[in-house]
Design a protein around this motif. Structure first.
Motif, PDB file in Angstrom:
ATOM      1  N   GLY A  59       0.730  -1.158  -0.008  1.00  0.00           N
ATOM      2  CA  GLY A  59      -0.006   0.026  -0.178  1.00  0.00           C
ATOM      3  C   GLY A  59       0.726   1.245  -0.102  1.00  0.00           C
ATOM      4  N   LEU A  60       2.156   1.377  -0.370  1.00  0.00           N
ATOM      5  CA  LEU A  60       3.085   2.323  -0.282  1.00  0.00           C
ATOM      6  C   LEU A  60       3.059   2.945  -1.652  1.00  0.00           C
ATOM      7  CD1 LEU A  60       5.878   0.754   1.569  1.00  0.00           C
ATOM      8  CD2 LEU A  60       4.074   2.200   2.539  1.00  0.00           C
ATOM      9  N   ALA A  61       2.622   2.519  -2.654  1.00  0.00           N
ATOM     10  CA  ALA A  61       2.428   2.995  -4.004  1.00  0.00           C
ATOM     11  C   ALA A  61       1.311   2.339  -4.821  1.00  0.00           C
ATOM     12  CB  ALA A  61       4.059   3.058  -4.853  1.00  0.00           C
ATOM     13  N   LYS A  62       1.098   2.917  -5.998  1.00  0.00           N
ATOM     14  CA  LYS A  62       0.203   2.406  -6.776  1.00  0.00           C
ATOM     15  C   LYS A  62       0.870   1.901  -8.323  1.00  0.00           C
ATOM     16  CE  LYS A  62      -3.492   5.037  -5.203  1.00  0.00           C
ATOM     17  NZ  LYS A  62      -4.242   6.401  -5.235  1.00  0.00           N
ATOM     18  N   ARG A  63       0.363   0.982  -8.645  1.00  0.00           N
ATOM     19  CA  ARG A  63       0.901   0.014  -9.882  1.00  0.00           C
ATOM     20  C   ARG A  63       0.874   1.117 -11.019  1.00  0.00           C
ATOM     21  NH1 ARG A  63       2.001  -4.623 -12.682  1.00  0.00           N
ATOM     22  NH2 ARG A  63       1.193  -4.823 -14.319  1.00  0.00           N
ATOM     23  N   GLN A  64       0.081   1.816 -11.100  1.00  0.00           N
ATOM     24  CA  GLN A  64      -0.364   2.736 -12.307  1.00  0.00           C
ATOM     25  C   GLN A  64       0.613   3.895 -12.317  1.00  0.00           C
ATOM     26  OE1 GLN A  64      -2.001   2.316 -14.963  1.00  0.00           O
ATOM     27  NE2 GLN A  64      -1.234   4.178 -15.858  1.00  0.00           N
ATOM     28  N   ASP A  65       1.203   4.435 -10.967  1.00  0.00           N
ATOM     29  CA  ASP A  65       2.194   5.396 -10.975  1.00  0.00           C
ATOM     30  C   ASP A  65       3.361   4.809 -11.621  1.00  0.00           C
ATOM     31  OD1 ASP A  65       0.160   7.269  -9.721  1.00  0.00           O
ATOM     32  OD2 ASP A  65       0.712   6.645  -7.838  1.00  0.00           O
ATOM     33  N   PHE A  66       3.740   3.693 -11.352  1.00  0.00           N
ATOM     34  CA  PHE A  66       4.715   3.037 -11.999  1.00  0.00           C
ATOM     35  C   PHE A  66       4.947   2.786 -13.143  1.00  0.00           C
ATOM     36  CE2 PHE A  66       5.713   1.760  -7.491  1.00  0.00           C
ATOM     37  CZ  PHE A  66       6.956   1.909  -7.319  1.00  0.00           C
ATOM     38  N   VAL A  67       3.875   2.434 -13.766  1.00  0.00           N
ATOM     39  CA  VAL A  67       3.656   2.287 -15.303  1.00  0.00           C
ATOM     40  C   VAL A  67       3.584   3.374 -15.924  1.00  0.00           C
ATOM     41  CG1 VAL A  67       1.875   1.519 -17.281  1.00  0.00           C
ATOM     42  CG2 VAL A  67       2.083   0.107 -15.048  1.00  0.00           C
ATOM     43  N   GLN A  68       3.218   4.627 -15.424  1.00  0.00           N
ATOM     44  CA  GLN A  68       2.897   6.083 -16.230  1.00  0.00           C
ATOM     45  C   GLN A  68       4.421   6.451 -16.077  1.00  0.00           C
ATOM     46  OE1 GLN A  68       0.279   8.624 -14.319  1.00  0.00           O
ATOM     47  NE2 GLN A  68       1.051  10.404 -15.339  1.00  0.00           N
ATOM     48  N   GLU A  69       5.143   6.460 -14.898  1.00  0.00           N
ATOM     49  CA  GLU A  69       6.598   6.727 -15.003  1.00  0.00           C
ATOM     50  C   GLU A  69       7.389   6.092 -16.032  1.00  0.00           C
ATOM     51  OE1 GLU A  69       9.522   7.118 -11.299  1.00  0.00           O
ATOM     52  OE2 GLU A  69       9.370   5.100 -12.042  1.00  0.00           O
ATOM     53  N   LEU A  70       7.263   4.604 -16.092  1.00  0.00           N
ATOM     54  CA  LEU A  70       8.194   3.785 -17.024  1.00  0.00           C
ATOM     55  C   LEU A  70       7.867   4.166 -18.274  1.00  0.00           C
ATOM     56  CD1 LEU A  70       8.393   1.003 -14.497  1.00  0.00           C
ATOM     57  CD2 LEU A  70      10.387   2.315 -15.348  1.00  0.00           C
ATOM     58  N   LYS A  71       6.624   4.371 -18.582  1.00  0.00           N
ATOM     59  CA  LYS A  71       6.107   4.628 -20.013  1.00  0.00           C
ATOM     60  C   LYS A  71       6.767   5.977 -20.417  1.00  0.00           C
ATOM     61  CE  LYS A  71       3.156   1.035 -21.275  1.00  0.00           C
ATOM     62  NZ  LYS A  71       2.392   0.699 -22.533  1.00  0.00           N
ATOM     63  N   GLY A  72       6.756   6.958 -19.456  1.00  0.00           N
ATOM     64  CA  GLY A  72       7.265   8.312 -19.707  1.00  0.00           C
ATOM     65  C   GLY A  72       8.825   8.044 -20.056  1.00  0.00           C
ATOM     66  N   PHE A  73       9.485   6.978 -19.542  1.00  0.00           N
ATOM     67  CA  PHE A  73      10.829   7.143 -19.832  1.00  0.00           C
ATOM     68  C   PHE A  73      11.067   6.465 -21.370  1.00  0.00           C
ATOM     69  CE2 PHE A  73      11.690   6.462 -14.843  1.00  0.00           C
ATOM     70  CZ  PHE A  73      11.606   7.946 -14.793  1.00  0.00           C
ATOM     71  N   GLY A  74      10.166   5.985 -21.886  1.00  0.00           N
ATOM     72  CA  GLY A  74      10.233   5.408 -23.292  1.00  0.00           C
ATOM     73  C   GLY A  74      10.023   3.973 -23.304  1.00  0.00           C
ATOM     74  N   PHE A  75       9.702   3.200 -22.032  1.00  0.00           N
ATOM     75  CA  PHE A  75       9.427   1.970 -22.393  1.00  0.00           C
ATOM     76  C   PHE A  75       8.228   1.496 -23.191  1.00  0.00           C
ATOM     77  CE2 PHE A  75      12.049   2.354 -18.750  1.00  0.00           C
ATOM     78  CZ  PHE A  75      12.672   0.858 -18.505  1.00  0.00           C
ATOM     79  N   ASN A  76       8.636   0.397 -23.904  1.00  0.00           N
ATOM     80  CA  ASN A  76       7.556  -0.015 -24.987  1.00  0.00           C
ATOM     81  C   ASN A  76       6.278  -0.735 -23.960  1.00  0.00           C
ATOM     82  OD1 ASN A  76      10.067  -0.553 -26.657  1.00  0.00           O
ATOM     83  ND2 ASN A  76       8.421   0.166 -27.951  1.00  0.00           N
ATOM     84  N   ASP A  77       6.836  -1.583 -22.978  1.00  0.00           N
ATOM     85  CA  ASP A  77       5.759  -2.197 -22.117  1.00  0.00           C
ATOM     86  C   ASP A  77       6.576  -2.238 -20.636  1.00  0.00           C
ATOM     87  OD1 ASP A  77       3.381  -3.274 -21.415  1.00  0.00           O
ATOM     88  OD2 ASP A  77       3.528  -4.784 -23.016  1.00  0.00           O
ATOM     89  N   VAL A  78       5.627  -2.528 -19.595  1.00  0.00           N
ATOM     90  CA  VAL A  78       5.886  -2.274 -18.265  1.00  0.00           C
ATOM     91  C   VAL A  78       5.632  -3.711 -17.593  1.00  0.00           C
ATOM     92  CG1 VAL A  78       5.920  -1.326 -16.161  1.00  0.00           C
ATOM     93  CG2 VAL A  78       5.828   0.163 -18.072  1.00  0.00           C
ATOM     94  N   TYR A  79       6.278  -4.335 -17.127  1.00  0.00           N
ATOM     95  CA  TYR A  79       5.887  -5.687 -16.177  1.00  0.00           C
ATOM     96  C   TYR A  79       6.660  -5.417 -14.783  1.00  0.00           C
ATOM     97  CZ  TYR A  79       5.116  -7.418 -20.908  1.00  0.00           C
ATOM     98  OH  TYR A  79       4.601  -7.674 -22.150  1.00  0.00           O
ATOM     99  N   ILE A  80       5.608  -5.437 -13.787  1.00  0.00           N
ATOM    100  CA  ILE A  80       5.719  -5.179 -12.435  1.00  0.00           C
ATOM    101  C   ILE A  80       5.328  -6.349 -11.523  1.00  0.00           C
ATOM    102  CG2 ILE A  80       5.386  -3.591 -10.697  1.00  0.00           C
ATOM    103  CD1 ILE A  80       4.882  -1.414 -12.567  1.00  0.00           C
ATOM    104  N   CYS A  81       5.920  -6.867 -10.688  1.00  0.00           N
ATOM    105  CA  CYS A  81       5.499  -7.723  -9.956  1.00  0.00           C
ATOM    106  C   CYS A  81       5.141  -6.955  -8.591  1.00  0.00           C
ATOM    107  CB  CYS A  81       6.405  -8.715  -9.396  1.00  0.00           C
ATOM    108  SG  CYS A  81       6.078  -9.966  -8.092  1.00  0.00           S
ATOM    109  N   PRO A  82       3.846  -6.900  -8.270  1.00  0.00           N
ATOM    110  CA  PRO A  82       3.478  -6.006  -6.879  1.00  0.00           C
ATOM    111  C   PRO A  82       3.704  -6.680  -5.659  1.00  0.00           C
ATOM    112  CG  PRO A  82       1.614  -6.749  -8.039  1.00  0.00           C
ATOM    113  CD  PRO A  82       2.712  -7.375  -8.797  1.00  0.00           C
ATOM    114  N   HIS A  83       3.994  -8.000  -5.500  1.00  0.00           N
ATOM    115  CA  HIS A  83       3.992  -9.009  -4.453  1.00  0.00           C
ATOM    116  C   HIS A  83       5.394  -8.838  -3.371  1.00  0.00           C
ATOM    117  CE1 HIS A  83       1.645 -10.741  -7.730  1.00  0.00           C
ATOM    118  NE2 HIS A  83       0.735 -10.782  -6.819  1.00  0.00           N
ATOM    119  N   ARG A  84       5.086  -9.243  -2.272  1.00  0.00           N
ATOM    120  CA  ARG A  84       6.043  -9.533  -1.450  1.00  0.00           C
ATOM    121  C   ARG A  84       6.871 -10.877  -1.651  1.00  0.00           C
ATOM    122  NH1 ARG A  84       1.927  -7.796   1.656  1.00  0.00           N
ATOM    123  NH2 ARG A  84       1.873  -9.765   2.756  1.00  0.00           N
ATOM    124  N   HIS A  85       7.957 -10.975  -1.300  1.00  0.00           N
ATOM    125  CA  HIS A  85       8.763 -12.303  -1.483  1.00  0.00           C
ATOM    126  C   HIS A  85       7.921 -13.230  -0.862  1.00  0.00           C
ATOM    127  CE1 HIS A  85      10.556 -12.733   2.811  1.00  0.00           C
ATOM    128  NE2 HIS A  85      10.280 -11.379   2.550  1.00  0.00           N
TER     129      HIS A  85
END
Length: 181
Positions: A59-85
């Motif tokens: 609950g410290l961040a939102k997936r969409q915020d990471f996606v938006q940031e990374l797409k803004g850097f020029g990534f074609n697609d974004v793959y994020i694991c939101p899970h704890r170990h």
């Protein structure tokens, strides 16, 4: 010589930041990264994010915020694991879920893709799918080599780079330019 289809990039410590997590809005790219991403894309190399971000699950961040940031850097697609170990998912590195998802979505041959990261888990995930394995010494890279040698013992790292710029130079010398000759 293999034709390079795509590059999977870890986020924290590989393309910016350091060996800790910096949430969107706090994260800064290394100075040369944006230029190198544009160069790769001009040469028709797909660039994918490949990052563990357990702060989403906490609950410290939102997936969409990471996606938006990374797409803004020029990534074609974004793959994020939101899970704890401790959540037992198949996507958290060193598992291969993110790589397999990208392979299916983009019809990739993972043996023709490079994985670049600063942690042992990036390199082990790459090894499991037969990708080109590049460890950068930025972020946690040096400690991965020194403190996690046991986890990398059976993995033949293809290249140990000083930083992301060194990584891209090596990829151009060994895969991208050599395929044009």
């Amino acid at each position: 010589m293999r034709q390079l289809e795509a590059i999977f990039l870890d986020r924290d410590g590989t393309i910016g930041g350091d060996d800790t997590v910096h949430y969107p809005g706090e994260f800064e790219l290394f100075l040369y990264v944006e230029k190198e991403i544009k160069r790769l894309k001009q040469d028709n190399i797909k660039i994918f994010s490949f990052t563990n971000q357990p702060g989403i699950s906490n609950g410290l961040a939102k997936r969409q915020d990471f996606v938006q940031e990374l797409k803004g850097f020029g990534f074609n697609d974004v793959y994020i694991c939101p899970h704890r170990h401790d959540e037992g998912c198949s996507c958290r590195k060193p598992n291969t879920g993110m790589l397999i998802e990208a392979q299916q979505k983009h019809e990739l041959r993972l043996e023709n893709c490079a994985v670049v990261g600063d942690r042992w888990s990036d390199i082990v995930a790459a090894a499991k799918v037969g990708s080109i394995k590049i460890l950068v010494k930025t972020g946690a890279g040096k400690s991965s080599l020194n403190e996690h040698f046991d986890k990398l013992n059976d993995v033949n790292i293809d290249y140990i780079a000083n930083d992301f710029k060194d990584t891209i130079s090596w990829l151009y010398r060994n895969f991208i330019l050599s395929n044009r000759l």
